[in-house]
Design an enzyme around this catalytic site. Structure first.
Site, PDB file in Angstrom:
ATOM      1  N   ASN A   4       0.827  -1.218   0.000  1.00 44.08           N
ATOM      2  CA  ASN A   4       0.000   0.000   0.000  1.00 44.08           C
ATOM      3  C   ASN A   4       0.853   1.257   0.000  1.00 44.08           C
ATOM      4  O   ASN A   4       1.984   1.257   0.497  1.00 44.08           O
ATOM      5  CB  ASN A   4      -0.850   0.077   1.287  1.00 44.08           C
ATOM      6  CG  ASN A   4      -1.868  -1.042   1.394  1.00 44.08           C
ATOM      7  OD1 ASN A   4      -2.327  -1.575   0.388  1.00 44.08           O
ATOM      8  ND2 ASN A   4      -2.213  -1.403   2.611  1.00 44.08           N
ATOM      9  N   ASP A  22       0.842   4.549   2.021  1.00 45.28           N
ATOM     10  CA  ASP A  22       0.273   5.025   3.292  1.00 45.28           C
ATOM     11  C   ASP A  22       0.254   6.555   3.304  1.00 45.28           C
ATOM     12  O   ASP A  22       1.291   7.196   3.091  1.00 45.28           O
ATOM     13  CB  ASP A  22       1.116   4.539   4.484  1.00 45.28           C
ATOM     14  CG  ASP A  22       0.948   3.046   4.760  1.00 45.28           C
ATOM     15  OD1 ASP A  22       0.106   2.399   4.096  1.00 45.28           O
ATOM     16  OD2 ASP A  22       1.661   2.534   5.645  1.00 45.28           O
ATOM     17  N   GLY A  30       1.542  -1.415   3.700  1.00 45.43           N
ATOM     18  CA  GLY A  30       0.955  -2.701   3.348  1.00 45.43           C
ATOM     19  C   GLY A  30       1.607  -3.760   4.231  1.00 45.43           C
ATOM     20  O   GLY A  30       2.831  -3.844   4.297  1.00 45.43           O
ATOM     21  N   LYS A  31       0.778  -4.554   4.924  1.00 47.88           N
ATOM     22  CA  LYS A  31       1.356  -5.497   5.886  1.00 47.88           C
ATOM     23  C   LYS A  31       2.315  -6.475   5.212  1.00 47.88           C
ATOM     24  O   LYS A  31       3.381  -6.786   5.762  1.00 47.88           O
ATOM     25  CB  LYS A  31       0.249  -6.250   6.618  1.00 47.88           C
ATOM     26  CG  LYS A  31      -0.605  -5.316   7.492  1.00 47.88           C
ATOM     27  CD  LYS A  31      -1.596  -6.063   8.314  1.00 47.88           C
ATOM     28  CE  LYS A  31      -2.667  -5.137   8.877  1.00 47.88           C
ATOM     29  NZ  LYS A  31      -2.142  -4.034   9.676  1.00 47.88           N
ATOM     30  N   GLY A  32       1.943  -6.963   4.026  1.00 51.04           N
ATOM     31  CA  GLY A  32       2.816  -7.919   3.347  1.00 51.04           C
ATOM     32  C   GLY A  32       4.153  -7.289   2.992  1.00 51.04           C
ATOM     33  O   GLY A  32       5.220  -7.851   3.290  1.00 51.04           O
ATOM     34  N   GLY A  54       5.224  -7.408  25.364  1.00 48.25           N
ATOM     35  CA  GLY A  54       6.035  -8.399  24.657  1.00 48.25           C
ATOM     36  C   GLY A  54       5.196  -9.406  23.902  1.00 48.25           C
ATOM     37  O   GLY A  54       4.260  -9.038  23.186  1.00 48.25           O
ATOM     38  N   ASP A  77       5.542   6.071  17.136  1.00 46.90           N
ATOM     39  CA  ASP A  77       4.492   5.590  16.231  1.00 46.90           C
ATOM     40  C   ASP A  77       4.496   4.055  16.254  1.00 46.90           C
ATOM     41  O   ASP A  77       5.512   3.446  15.926  1.00 46.90           O
ATOM     42  CB  ASP A  77       4.786   6.110  14.814  1.00 46.90           C
ATOM     43  CG  ASP A  77       3.738   5.686  13.793  1.00 46.90           C
ATOM     44  OD1 ASP A  77       2.726   5.077  14.185  1.00 46.90           O
ATOM     45  OD2 ASP A  77       3.942   5.968  12.593  1.00 46.90           O
ATOM     46  N   ASP A  86       4.234  -5.626  12.047  1.00 45.83           N
ATOM     47  CA  ASP A  86       4.838  -6.120  10.804  1.00 45.83           C
ATOM     48  C   ASP A  86       6.335  -6.367  10.988  1.00 45.83           C
ATOM     49  O   ASP A  86       6.877  -7.349  10.466  1.00 45.83           O
ATOM     50  CB  ASP A  86       4.617  -5.111   9.669  1.00 45.83           C
ATOM     51  CG  ASP A  86       3.145  -4.935   9.346  1.00 45.83           C
ATOM     52  OD1 ASP A  86       2.367  -5.875   9.594  1.00 45.83           O
ATOM     53  OD2 ASP A  86       2.776  -3.849   8.855  1.00 45.83           O
ATOM     54  N   GLY A 104       6.030   6.178  10.843  1.00 48.21           N
ATOM     55  CA  GLY A 104       5.858   5.415   9.609  1.00 48.21           C
ATOM     56  C   GLY A 104       6.109   3.937   9.847  1.00 48.21           C
ATOM     57  O   GLY A 104       6.811   3.545  10.784  1.00 48.21           O
TER      58      GLY A 104
HETATM   59  O1  RIB Z   1       0.426  -2.709   9.672  1.00 50.64           O
HETATM   60  C1  RIB Z   1       0.515  -1.402   9.148  1.00 50.64           C
HETATM   61  C2  RIB Z   1       0.025  -1.387   7.726  1.00 50.64           C
HETATM   62  O2  RIB Z   1      -1.348  -1.686   7.728  1.00 50.64           O
HETATM   63  C3  RIB Z   1       0.148  -0.056   7.049  1.00 50.64           C
HETATM   64  O3  RIB Z   1       1.373   0.085   6.370  1.00 50.64           O
HETATM   65  C4  RIB Z   1      -1.074  -0.012   6.143  1.00 50.64           C
HETATM   66  O4  RIB Z   1      -0.756   0.046   4.788  1.00 50.64           O
HETATM   67  C5  RIB Z   1      -1.879  -1.259   6.489  1.00 50.64           C
HETATM   68  O5  RIB Z   1      -1.681  -2.269   5.594  1.00 50.64           O
END
Ligand code: RIB
Length: 307
Positions: free
Chosen positions: A9, A11, A37-39, A215, A236, A242, A277
């Site tokens: 994604n 963001d 994007g999580k992936g 944790g 943040d 991720d 970010g």
């Molecule tokens: O886990 C964070 C992500 O969730 C962001 O980068 C956003 O794009 C969503 O996919």
């Protein structure tokens, strides 16, 4: 090698004093574009730690497509599996408040077109780890995990965002990684962390439950582990999960034992919170190694019996 099949994604990040409540309008001075994007975040986190990573996903025919592709390349991810779509690139609007908490809305766009056939030439088999999340169509994710398991690959599912799953859907999953909210969605009720992890583990499946500032706990065939969170100044929390998942996958794919992989994941997640970010704060291997000692070792425990 680590294969990531999942979302990518653009963001749009807005820093606000307080997150909006339903019906409320909140003003802030501006916005920033960031890679997300999580992936893709998880793929980048793993590559930054030195894992060899290939990403399989889709971007749209818009200016974001090449930008998103470049972002992954710059993190060291192989992008030959990143295909196109007629839909716009995935886009997320992310509000971050002064405490570092966030609120995320995702327009899936091209991520909805990610398909199983993208893995046809991926060489799934022993020695490969497949990592999936839940930001592409669920049948594609479940099909990919089943195919990877049948081919003898290691399988990891980070079921984020939360979902309930059809009976048996977790059978081909070796490692399930969820937070407490996602665990509750799967179980249909909220349980204490160790109990939830035990309930979601299986005879051949490890469940890792992330607990934010507390944790994480893991329960699997070889018992239970608790790993602390890294003490950090949180700016943040976006993408911390991720970073945890990417670092854990990189560790397991690289042959680390579960406790060592968990420790690496916890440090990576903590360091990510120190910058704004989802990707900007992702650490490299040297940064993780420099903070491993201050984490404290993972502690074994005897898991409660799952009912
Ligand atoms: O886990 C964070 C992500 O969730 C962001 O980068 C956003 O794009 C969503 O996919």
């Amino acid at each position: 090698m680590l294969l990531v099949l999942g979302s990518i994604n653009a963001d749009l990040v807005l820093e606000v004093d307080a997150l909006p409540r339903p019906g409320e309008t909140v003003l802030c001075p501006g916005w920033r574009l960031a890679h997300g994007g999580k992936g893709a975040n998880q793929a980048a986190a793993a590559a930054r730690l030195g894992a060899r990573v290939r990403f399989f996903g889709r971007v749209g025919p818009d200016p974001w497509g090449p930008i998103l592709r470049r972002g992954l390349e710059e993190a060291g991810v192989e992008v030959d599996g990143l295909a196109g779509s007629t839909r716009p690139s995935g886009t997320a609007v992310i509000a971050v408040d002064r405490a570092g908490e966030n609120l995320i809305l995702v327009a899936s766009g091209a991520n909805l077109d990610v398909s199983l056939d993208q893995l046809d030439a991926a060489g799934l088999g022993p020695g490969i780890t497949l990592l999936c999340q839940n930001e592409i169509p669920l049948p594609v994710t479940l099909g990919a995990l089943a195919r990877a398991r049948a081919a003898g690959a290691r399988t990891i599912l980070n079921l984020a965002p939360a979902a309930s799953l059809p009976e048996g859907a977790l059978d081909p999953v070796d490692f399930l990684i969820v937070n407490q909210h996602e665990a509750a969605a799967l179980l249909g009720r909220r349980l204490p962390a160790e109990e939830a992890a035990a309930a979601l583990a299986g005879p051949a499946r490890t469940c890792v439950l992330t607990l934010g500032r507390e944790g994480a706990v893991a329960v699997g065939p070889e018992g239970g582990w608790r790993v602390p969170a890294l003490p950090v100044r949180v700016l943040d929390t976006t993408g911390a999960g991720d970073a945890f998942v990417g670092a854990l996958a990189a560790g397991l794919d690289g042959g680390l034992a579960l406790p060592e992989a968990l420790a690496q994941a916890s440090v990576a997640a903590g360091l990510t919170c120190e910058r704004l970010g989802a990707r900007e704060g992702q650490p490299d291997r040297a940064a993780v190694e420099a903070r491993l000692e201050s984490l404290g070792a993972p502690v074994p425990f005897t898991p409660p019996r799952a009912d």
